[in-house]
Design an enzyme around this catalytic site. Sequence first.
Site, PDB file in Angstrom:
ATOM      1  N   CYS A 187       0.845  -1.197   0.000  1.00 57.75           N
ATOM      2  CA  CYS A 187       0.000   0.000   0.000  1.00 57.75           C
ATOM      3  C   CYS A 187       0.878   1.244   0.000  1.00 57.75           C
ATOM      4  O   CYS A 187       1.924   1.277   0.646  1.00 57.75           O
ATOM      5  CB  CYS A 187      -0.963  -0.007   1.176  1.00 57.75           C
ATOM      6  SG  CYS A 187      -0.275   0.561   2.734  1.00 57.75           S
ATOM      7  N   GLU A 188       0.445   2.230  -0.728  1.00 54.69           N
ATOM      8  CA  GLU A 188       1.281   3.425  -0.862  1.00 54.69           C
ATOM      9  C   GLU A 188       1.189   4.334   0.364  1.00 54.69           C
ATOM     10  O   GLU A 188       1.935   5.279   0.473  1.00 54.69           O
ATOM     11  CB  GLU A 188       0.931   4.191  -2.139  1.00 54.69           C
ATOM     12  CG  GLU A 188      -0.420   4.855  -2.149  1.00 54.69           C
ATOM     13  CD  GLU A 188      -0.678   5.529  -3.495  1.00 54.69           C
ATOM     14  OE1 GLU A 188      -0.108   5.075  -4.501  1.00 54.69           O
ATOM     15  OE2 GLU A 188      -1.440   6.504  -3.520  1.00 54.69           O
ATOM     16  N   HIS A 189       0.287   4.025   1.275  1.00 57.06           N
ATOM     17  CA  HIS A 189       0.163   4.871   2.468  1.00 57.06           C
ATOM     18  C   HIS A 189       1.115   4.442   3.578  1.00 57.06           C
ATOM     19  O   HIS A 189       1.572   5.270   4.355  1.00 57.06           O
ATOM     20  CB  HIS A 189      -1.276   4.848   2.988  1.00 57.06           C
ATOM     21  CG  HIS A 189      -2.257   5.364   1.981  1.00 57.06           C
ATOM     22  ND1 HIS A 189      -3.493   4.801   1.764  1.00 57.06           N
ATOM     23  CD2 HIS A 189      -2.156   6.394   1.105  1.00 57.06           C
ATOM     24  CE1 HIS A 189      -4.108   5.450   0.798  1.00 57.06           C
ATOM     25  NE2 HIS A 189      -3.326   6.419   0.382  1.00 57.06           N
ATOM     26  N   HIS A 190       1.384   3.140   3.672  1.00 54.25           N
ATOM     27  CA  HIS A 190       2.236   2.637   4.754  1.00 54.25           C
ATOM     28  C   HIS A 190       3.395   1.792   4.233  1.00 54.25           C
ATOM     29  O   HIS A 190       4.220   1.346   5.016  1.00 54.25           O
ATOM     30  CB  HIS A 190       1.413   1.789   5.724  1.00 54.25           C
ATOM     31  CG  HIS A 190       0.271   2.516   6.348  1.00 54.25           C
ATOM     32  ND1 HIS A 190      -0.985   2.553   5.800  1.00 54.25           N
ATOM     33  CD2 HIS A 190       0.212   3.255   7.493  1.00 54.25           C
ATOM     34  CE1 HIS A 190      -1.781   3.281   6.566  1.00 54.25           C
ATOM     35  NE2 HIS A 190      -1.085   3.718   7.596  1.00 54.25           N
ATOM     36  N   GLN A 206      -5.567  -0.352  -3.779  1.00 49.11           N
ATOM     37  CA  GLN A 206      -6.182  -1.496  -4.439  1.00 49.11           C
ATOM     38  C   GLN A 206      -7.155  -1.071  -5.540  1.00 49.11           C
ATOM     39  O   GLN A 206      -7.272  -1.720  -6.582  1.00 49.11           O
ATOM     40  CB  GLN A 206      -6.908  -2.356  -3.396  1.00 49.11           C
ATOM     41  CG  GLN A 206      -7.367  -3.693  -3.954  1.00 49.11           C
ATOM     42  CD  GLN A 206      -8.002  -4.559  -2.885  1.00 49.11           C
ATOM     43  OE1 GLN A 206      -7.462  -4.687  -1.797  1.00 49.11           O
ATOM     44  NE2 GLN A 206      -9.146  -5.146  -3.185  1.00 49.11           N
ATOM     45  N   HIS A 243      -4.920  -6.192   3.815  1.00 49.40           N
ATOM     46  CA  HIS A 243      -3.977  -5.085   3.937  1.00 49.40           C
ATOM     47  C   HIS A 243      -3.222  -5.157   5.253  1.00 49.40           C
ATOM     48  O   HIS A 243      -3.827  -5.064   6.325  1.00 49.40           O
ATOM     49  CB  HIS A 243      -4.714  -3.752   3.817  1.00 49.40           C
ATOM     50  CG  HIS A 243      -5.235  -3.506   2.431  1.00 49.40           C
ATOM     51  ND1 HIS A 243      -4.857  -2.425   1.680  1.00 49.40           N
ATOM     52  CD2 HIS A 243      -6.069  -4.232   1.655  1.00 49.40           C
ATOM     53  CE1 HIS A 243      -5.442  -2.489   0.482  1.00 49.40           C
ATOM     54  NE2 HIS A 243      -6.198  -3.570   0.459  1.00 49.40           N
ATOM     55  N   CYS A 252      -1.479  -3.050   6.703  1.00 52.20           N
ATOM     56  CA  CYS A 252      -1.606  -1.869   7.560  1.00 52.20           C
ATOM     57  C   CYS A 252      -2.884  -1.907   8.381  1.00 52.20           C
ATOM     58  O   CYS A 252      -3.024  -1.202   9.372  1.00 52.20           O
ATOM     59  CB  CYS A 252      -1.550  -0.593   6.715  1.00 52.20           C
ATOM     60  SG  CYS A 252      -2.777  -0.527   5.425  1.00 52.20           S
TER      61      CYS A 252
HETATM   62 ZN   LIG Z   1      -1.871   1.260   4.206  1.00 54.63          ZN
END
Ligand SMILES: [Zn+2]
Length: 211
Positions: free
Chosen positions: A91-94, A132, A160, A162
């Site tokens: 995931c590009e956030h975490h 996703q 996920h 995260c």
């Molecule tokens: Zn994430």
Amino acid sequence: MARTKRKAAKPPKRPARAEVERAVRTLIQWTGDDPDREGLLETPARVVRAYEQWFAGYAQDPNELLERTFEEVAGYDEMVVLRDVRFVSHCEHHMAPVIGRAHVGYLPRHRVIGISKLARLVQLYARRLQIQERMTAQIADNLHRVLRPAGVAVVVEGTHGCMTTRGVNQAQATMVTSRMLGVFRDHPETRQEFLSAIDLRGGLRSGTGSC
Ligand SMILES: [Zn+2]
């Protein structure tokens, strides 16, 4: 260390491997451990090698991958479905792992494609920093653009990291996203045929996935 410079239009030059290894060393220090401890000495190099695999998708071009399509459909006008394509994304956030499976279907019109290419198309987009929803759309849109079929259907199920290992700690939660194009969007019975073929547990719901 707030940076105020505007993001360049082109992707920045990739840093040298030694620089990335130093960054991993910094992360190890940040955990509270000692990067000079024997068990950790080779870790930065190993992490960089792992990143090369996890993010190999940036070096691959979907056009090249899908280039060789097989023209004759030889009268075949039924749906082609490849289900349970396992993938590992991040995931590009975490930058946490997203582990799941993708189901890809299309209804050929002029061209069909080697089935392994469908799996490789999934991997190409999985091996990038992703959300996703975008990964699902990229797989479907590229297939639609190259094959020009009567329709494309893609369903992605992802767990996920995260979400399962931190934050709300929902170990069992799976996100389901889908993109339906052409006949799969317009004809409920065609869509249903695809969903039956992939045998999706618990039916289809759409993800609202910020993580
Ligand atoms: Zn994430």
